[in-house]
Design a protein around this motif. Sequence first.
Motif, short mmCIF file in Angstrom:
data_model
loop_
_atom_site.label_atom_id
_atom_site.label_comp_id
_atom_site.label_asym_id
_atom_site.label_seq_id
_atom_site.Cartn_x
_atom_site.Cartn_y
_atom_site.Cartn_z
N PHE A 32 0.80 -1.22 0.00
CA PHE A 32 0.00 0.00 0.00
C PHE A 32 0.83 1.27 0.00
O PHE A 32 0.34 2.33 -0.37
N THR A 33 2.06 1.21 0.43
CA THR A 33 2.87 2.42 0.55
C THR A 33 4.35 2.06 0.55
O THR A 33 4.72 0.92 0.83
N ASP A 34 5.18 3.05 0.21
CA ASP A 34 6.63 2.86 0.27
C ASP A 34 7.24 3.53 1.50
O ASP A 34 8.46 3.60 1.62
N ALA A 35 6.39 4.03 2.40
CA ALA A 35 6.89 4.73 3.59
C ALA A 35 6.17 4.22 4.82
O ALA A 35 4.93 4.23 4.88
N VAL A 36 6.92 3.78 5.82
CA VAL A 36 6.36 3.25 7.07
C VAL A 36 7.05 3.95 8.24
O VAL A 36 8.27 4.08 8.26
N VAL A 37 6.25 4.40 9.20
CA VAL A 37 6.77 5.01 10.42
C VAL A 37 6.29 4.18 11.60
O VAL A 37 5.08 4.03 11.81
N PHE A 38 7.22 3.62 12.37
CA PHE A 38 6.88 2.88 13.58
C PHE A 38 6.82 3.85 14.75
O PHE A 38 7.75 4.65 14.94
N SER A 39 5.75 3.77 15.54
CA SER A 39 5.61 4.64 16.70
C SER A 39 5.68 3.79 17.96
O SER A 39 4.89 2.86 18.13
N PHE A 40 6.62 4.12 18.85
CA PHE A 40 6.81 3.37 20.08
C PHE A 40 6.94 4.32 21.26
O PHE A 40 7.36 5.47 21.10
N ASP A 41 6.60 3.81 22.45
CA ASP A 41 6.88 4.56 23.66
C ASP A 41 8.39 4.67 23.83
O ASP A 41 9.14 3.80 23.36
N GLY A 42 8.83 5.71 24.52
CA GLY A 42 10.27 5.93 24.67
C GLY A 42 10.91 5.13 25.78
O GLY A 42 12.11 5.28 26.03
#
Length: 674
Positions: free
Chosen positions: A309-319
């Motif tokens: 679906f996309t060529d860009a992925v951003v993973f979001s995690f707690d610090g």
Amino acid sequence: MAIPQSFIQELLSRVDIVEVVGRYVQLKKGGANFMGLCPFHGEKSPSFSVSPTKQFFHCFGCGKHGNAVGFLMEHTGIGFVEAVKDLAQQTGLQVPQEDLSPQERARAAEQRQQQATLNDLLDKVAASYYQQLCQTKRAQDYLKGRGLSGQIAKAFGLGYAPEGWRFLSTVLPDYQSAQLVEAGLVIASEETPAGAGEEARPAKRYDRFRDRIMFPIRNVKGECIGFGGRVLDQGEPKYLNSPETPVFNKGHELYGLFEARSAIRQAGYCLVTEGYMDVVALAQLGFAQAVATLGTACTPDHLRLLFRFTDAVVFSFDGDNAGRRAARKALEAALPWASDTRSIKFLFLPPEHDPDSFIRAHGPDAFAQSIKQAMPLSRFLQEAAASDCDLETAEGRARMAAQAQPLWHSMPDGALKRQLLGEFADAVGLDARELDRIWSATEQRDRSRGLPGRKARADSGASPEAQAPRRSQRHESSGHYEHEHAGATTLRERSERHGSTAGDGSSRRPPARRSGARGLLGRTDRVARLVLATPEAWDWLSADDQQLLAHEPAPHGPLFAWLETQWHEHGPQPWAALREALRDQPFEALALELNAGGLALQRPEDEEEPGSNGVALPSPADLRRELGELMRRLHIDELKQRETELIARVGRDPQALERYRELQALRKSLEAGN
């Protein structure tokens, strides 16, 4: 499974593309065609046209176009075979399966029926849970307290499982059905006979989910395949997921992907979060492009699905530490997919925040800015390699080099990987070639001891699907950075690493192997024709074979490079799927010309190779032998070219003669059939 082209044409003649597209896009009659808002890019005025006479769709805004099969593949992210099966089921056609035995066909049909039955059952239960939410003020108050509206709850199909042990018995006609256990909705304990000093316990059957907010999990086609349930008050576990079932595998599915498809395309990236509530809350706050893993670490299969679906992925995690550990696992899953044309980033929020609380505290603009400033994969990769390393000491730098090796080897070859070799070398105080020699020596030492190399050890813990894209990758940087493949390409690249040139000092490339006299196809043409017409053929090629083909002059080289990318992302594809993807590619005409005659390959008169004679269809074994022989001859031609270049340099390069002898020995070995 190879599907005959004749069946594809029959299928497309029976389906109504207006009906197929209309299930996903609101269409209105406009002249001879139907118009609607394009599902592949954001727009306010309709530019998406569907032609009932041509059975074709086209967007005048973004240029997407194709037939009904292509629309399903593009819009839902499913593969070619699955799209064909989906359309065939709607039209009452049976997909040909000549390559399966009657027993295998019967088992496949039984499995499809089982999956369809379970999907219908889960959809019915999801609707019941939604009705319970609408009638239960306590559950509604909980969602309102989390800032969720009734509209967003309806969009995601949120529901409520009542407190009773057997609520589903009031919804479903047969609570004793084995399908309820198969679907993960009901838990059934076995009867325990009386034992020494213990009374017999009868079998029990009760609902798995009780007094929980329910999150239906849908596949990319929108079918309910499972649930996630969150307790309203205190209790353990806080989140409870459906077990693995015939329709649900948490390592292959992502929560919210069905709902996020259009938003992902419009935003240009996908945000991967840690939980169901993150996804729903983000959609409420204007970030509908979010998905979540289902109580498990991110897997290569998750990435394979997202990159449809996309060529860009951003993973979001707690610090916090747990977030960092989850990010490290996501990094390892993402590395095989980190090509030069993809963007993979890691967003670490402050420990006191999740995405929902961060947006409410700082606003959506601040969150969007944080996404833009997320850490690139290259930087996080270096951080991971340097963890627990004191780079002020030689021992610490050596430890970093050892930790970096399996991570770096997991990446596909390209400019990014080559740059990272230099950056790792700088970080540990070595020259890039020196670091390569150390890593190569480590691999050779491990093999001599009968141990798998670092990369093999890293791969051994991954699923076969995760390993598939790695098998065809080149393990190299600016030259050949492993001595793992003793093939022709290995030696060619080693000579390039030392600046091999022609006698006149200019760079030379091997001559193109095009059609010769009498209209006979050259070897490269025949390899291309065979690979285009045989879905599994690309997997028969070694990494050296694939690299050699990708270095062919245009248009052959770009065609082979494109085929490798298609194989990585979609696996074996029949010609009908490749034909659809080839549209508007610069080598489309070459591919169409080569595949026009199917497998009736013409051969030069001096070659006697097994395969098709233009009358009988060759077997896969014959095709594989033919492909192997073609590649052997191409490698020999390549080595001869390199030998000529090295001989021209012997007078001014003392090492040229040694390399010439090395290539000559390899060529003779190949000519002898080794």
